[in-house]
Motif scaffolding. Structure first.
Motif, PDB file in Angstrom:
ATOM      1  N   TYR A  83       0.849  -1.201   0.000  1.00  0.00           N
ATOM      2  CA  TYR A  83       0.000   0.000   0.000  1.00  0.00           C
ATOM      3  C   TYR A  83       0.877   1.241   0.000  1.00  0.00           C
ATOM      4  O   TYR A  83       1.894   1.282   0.697  1.00  0.00           O
ATOM      5  N   TYR A  84       0.459   2.250  -0.753  1.00  0.00           N
ATOM      6  CA  TYR A  84       1.198   3.518  -0.733  1.00  0.00           C
ATOM      7  C   TYR A  84       0.266   4.640  -1.151  1.00  0.00           C
ATOM      8  O   TYR A  84      -0.619   4.455  -1.989  1.00  0.00           O
ATOM      9  N   ARG A 135      -0.476  -3.840  -6.186  1.00  0.00           N
ATOM     10  CA  ARG A 135       0.055  -2.500  -5.900  1.00  0.00           C
ATOM     11  C   ARG A 135      -1.143  -1.613  -5.592  1.00  0.00           C
ATOM     12  O   ARG A 135      -1.873  -1.218  -6.490  1.00  0.00           O
ATOM     13  N   ARG A 136      -1.332  -1.317  -4.319  1.00  0.00           N
ATOM     14  CA  ARG A 136      -2.560  -0.608  -3.932  1.00  0.00           C
ATOM     15  C   ARG A 136      -2.259   0.860  -3.619  1.00  0.00           C
ATOM     16  O   ARG A 136      -1.670   1.182  -2.591  1.00  0.00           O
ATOM     17  N   VAL A 177      -3.339   4.340  -2.394  1.00  0.00           N
ATOM     18  CA  VAL A 177      -4.381   4.763  -1.458  1.00  0.00           C
ATOM     19  C   VAL A 177      -4.567   6.277  -1.545  1.00  0.00           C
ATOM     20  O   VAL A 177      -3.591   7.023  -1.715  1.00  0.00           O
ATOM     21  N   LEU A 211      -6.781   3.617   3.997  1.00  0.00           N
ATOM     22  CA  LEU A 211      -5.798   2.526   4.061  1.00  0.00           C
ATOM     23  C   LEU A 211      -6.384   1.340   4.827  1.00  0.00           C
ATOM     24  O   LEU A 211      -6.296   0.182   4.370  1.00  0.00           O
ATOM     25  N   ALA A 243      -8.919  -0.448   2.765  1.00  0.00           N
ATOM     26  CA  ALA A 243      -8.319  -1.221   1.659  1.00  0.00           C
ATOM     27  C   ALA A 243      -7.724  -2.529   2.184  1.00  0.00           C
ATOM     28  O   ALA A 243      -7.863  -3.588   1.559  1.00  0.00           O
ATOM     29  N   ILE A 244      -7.079  -2.448   3.349  1.00  0.00           N
ATOM     30  CA  ILE A 244      -6.486  -3.665   3.932  1.00  0.00           C
ATOM     31  C   ILE A 244      -7.592  -4.677   4.249  1.00  0.00           C
ATOM     32  O   ILE A 244      -7.473  -5.880   3.936  1.00  0.00           O
ATOM     33  N   ASP A 284      -8.949  -6.264   1.108  1.00  0.00           N
ATOM     34  CA  ASP A 284      -7.996  -7.226   0.544  1.00  0.00           C
ATOM     35  C   ASP A 284      -7.967  -8.518   1.353  1.00  0.00           C
ATOM     36  O   ASP A 284      -7.951  -9.612   0.773  1.00  0.00           O
ATOM     37  N   PRO A 317      -1.930  -8.620   2.717  1.00  0.00           N
ATOM     38  CA  PRO A 317      -1.272  -7.321   2.929  1.00  0.00           C
ATOM     39  C   PRO A 317       0.006  -7.539   3.738  1.00  0.00           C
ATOM     40  O   PRO A 317      -0.027  -8.294   4.718  1.00  0.00           O
ATOM     41  N   VAL A 332       3.376  -1.329   4.015  1.00  0.00           N
ATOM     42  CA  VAL A 332       2.876   0.014   3.719  1.00  0.00           C
ATOM     43  C   VAL A 332       4.078   0.904   3.476  1.00  0.00           C
ATOM     44  O   VAL A 332       5.050   0.852   4.238  1.00  0.00           O
TER      45      VAL A 332
END
Ligand SMILES: Cc1ncc(COP(=O)(O)O)c(C=O)c1O
Length: 485
Positions: A179-180, A202-203, A205, A218, A221-222, A225, A232, A235
């Motif tokens: 995550y970024y 490649r997420r 955020v 974030l 999203a985690i 997923d 995950p 980050v």
């Protein structure tokens, strides 16, 4: 090339007199560069055809006088580009250098130590470890931390993700997700591509209005997923984004990462160096909770290229990810392999086997000037950026998009009565005018889909008078382009 026939020469040798003459000439060129850069344009270029006609030569059998070659470099190479070490180069993240570090580079290549393993260059390795420890402590890391000097932020970010993958997953996994925030430097998603992470892994955020990671997004999203069977594991947060200097909410992200068992990497390629200054340290609170940190001395620590650095809270993770293992069949390293972990072989901490004594220039300059001088040099960046914000606000013609933070201000032409699209077009034309003018380099970026100017005046020799003149010119060009809109 020896002209002294009494001296027996090997093919590539010079006499002492020749070495001295060539060295003196080259050194004089560099000193001239340092002395006169302020009087020069901040950037210049030439069309490809001109470059080909001036510089494309066959590789000749016969020698050419180095004086002729240095003339060529002085006239057609060194002036033709961005002067990222110019005190009025305010674009991207500038790379202001200092003369002591330049001498450090000379010493590094002149001695050509192989800084890959301990007994090949034990003194150099110890200096690298010493400088790493200075940086580790500055970033708030304690015992057990470690790191490695690399070519720059791109390599440091990539290496951090390798270490994170090894530590959290042990092997590549098609379900692993990183995550970024959407303001993250492109080197992170590029590193992920290079490392074999698909788009689904490649997420990116969303960020909040102030361009900092939206921690709620974030977290969501985690959760999504995980519900979908993904894994995950990492980050990446920012300690000074390239666009605006925004620092993500590091404590909140660290809390979440701890709860979720994720590796937290903080990309402070340009911003983390500010931890040496009280204002930067306050802005970077939480940095010490990262599992790994990218910090590029070739940005806000005033070093010539290429000097990046990766710091890791637990040095063993670097070793696990990068050690030369039995599987690698490095038979020629058998004698080295007998040495202990405490010896620190840098080839066991990163991708490169052969590597130069990278930290020499940073060590030489930090010790020569002292930490207080570096703190003062960082302060200049904060002060000149603060001044730029005040100037722009006082002008009444610019809107501040993000205030002065970590030495960066972003701003957009107000363009009373113009549409957004007209201001977009005008921004591009104003940027062109500024480039043609050459007094200072100010460029635009895209923020929330809109072209926006930004300045990043982090040179230790930047000053408010020149910033005022640069902004005056930028405003004049914008006014003239407005009249044509
Ligand atoms: C925040 C950030 N990360 C990573 C990088 C990439 O660093 P490098 O160009 O040294 O590879 C940059 C470059 O400006 C940066 O600003």
């Amino acid at each position: 090339m020896s002209s002294d026939s009494s001296v027996p020469t090997a093919p590539l040798s010079l006499t002492r007199v020749e070495m001295q003459a060539l060295g003196d000439r080259a050194l004089a060129m560099v000193i001239d560069h340092f002395e006169h850069i302020r009087q020069e344009r901040t950037h210049d270029s030439m069309p490809r055809e001109e470059a080909v006609s001036l510089l494309q030569t066959p590789l000749a059998e016969q020698p050419v006088s180095p004086d002729v070659l240095l003339d060529t470099l002085a006239r057609h190479v060194f002036p033709k580009g961005f002067r990222t070490d110019h005190p009025r180069f305010y674009a991207f993240v500038p790379s202001p250098t200092n003369f002591v570090s330049v001498v450090g580079d000379l010493l590094t290549s002149g001695h050509n130590l192989f800084a890959g393993y301990w007994f090949a260059a034990s003194g150099a390795a110890q200096i690298e470890l010493t400088v790493l420890e200075w940086l580790q402590r500055a970033c708030g890391y304690g015992e057990g931390a470690g790191g490695i000097f690399l070519s720059g932020g791109s390599m440091a970010n990539l290496s951090a993700i390798v270490a994170a993958r090894e530590a959290r997953l042990g092997a590549h996994d098609a379900r692993a997700v990183v995550y970024y925030p959407d303001q993250t430097h492109s080197s992170v998603s590029k590193a992920l591509r290079v490392l074999g992470f698909s788009k689904a892994q490649r997420r990116m955020v969303a960020t909040t209005d102030d361009f900092r990671l939206d921690v709620g997004a974030l977290e969501a999203a985690i959760a999504t997923d995980r519900a979908n069977g993904m894994r995950p594991f990492c980050v990446v947060a920012n300690a000074g984004t390239t666009n605006t200097g925004a620092v993500d909410p590091l404590h909140d992200i660290a809390d979440l990462s701890e709860r979720e068992g994720l590796w937290l990497h903080v990309d402070g390629a340009y911003g983390a160096a500010a931890v040496l200054h009280p204002r930067g340290k306050a802005a970077l609170s939480g940095l010490e909770r990262a599992d790994s940190i990218t910090l590029d001395p070739h940005k806000w620590l005033f070093q010539p290229y290429e000097l990046g650095c990766l710091l890791v809270r637990d040095a063993r993770h670097l070793h696990h990810a990068f050690r030369v293992s039995d599987d690698d069949h490095a038979d020629y390293l058998a004698d080295v392999a007998r040495h202990t972990y405490e010896d620190v072989n840098f080839f066991d901490r990163g991708i490169q086997l052969t590597r130069s004594f990278k930290a020499l220039k940073l060590w030489l300059s930090l010790r020569t000037f002292g930490l207080a001088a570096f703190r003062g040099a960082i302060q200049v960046g904060f002060d000149v950026a603060d001044f730029a914000q005040q100037w722009l606000e006082a002008s009444g013609q610019w809107d501040i998009v993000t205030p002065s933070q970590m030495g960066i201000v972003s701003f957009r032409w107000r363009g009373e009565g113009l549409s957004d699209a007209q201001v977009d077009a005008l921004t591009a034309r104003t940027a062109d005018r500024m480039r043609e003018d050459g007094y200072a380099t100010i460029m635009s970026t895209i923020l929330r889909g809109r072209p926006t100017f930004r300045v990043c005046p982090i040179h230790w020799d930047a000053n408010v008078g020149e910033m005022a003149e640069a902004l005056t010119r930028l405003t004049r060009f914008a006014v003239e382009e407005t009249a044509r809109a």
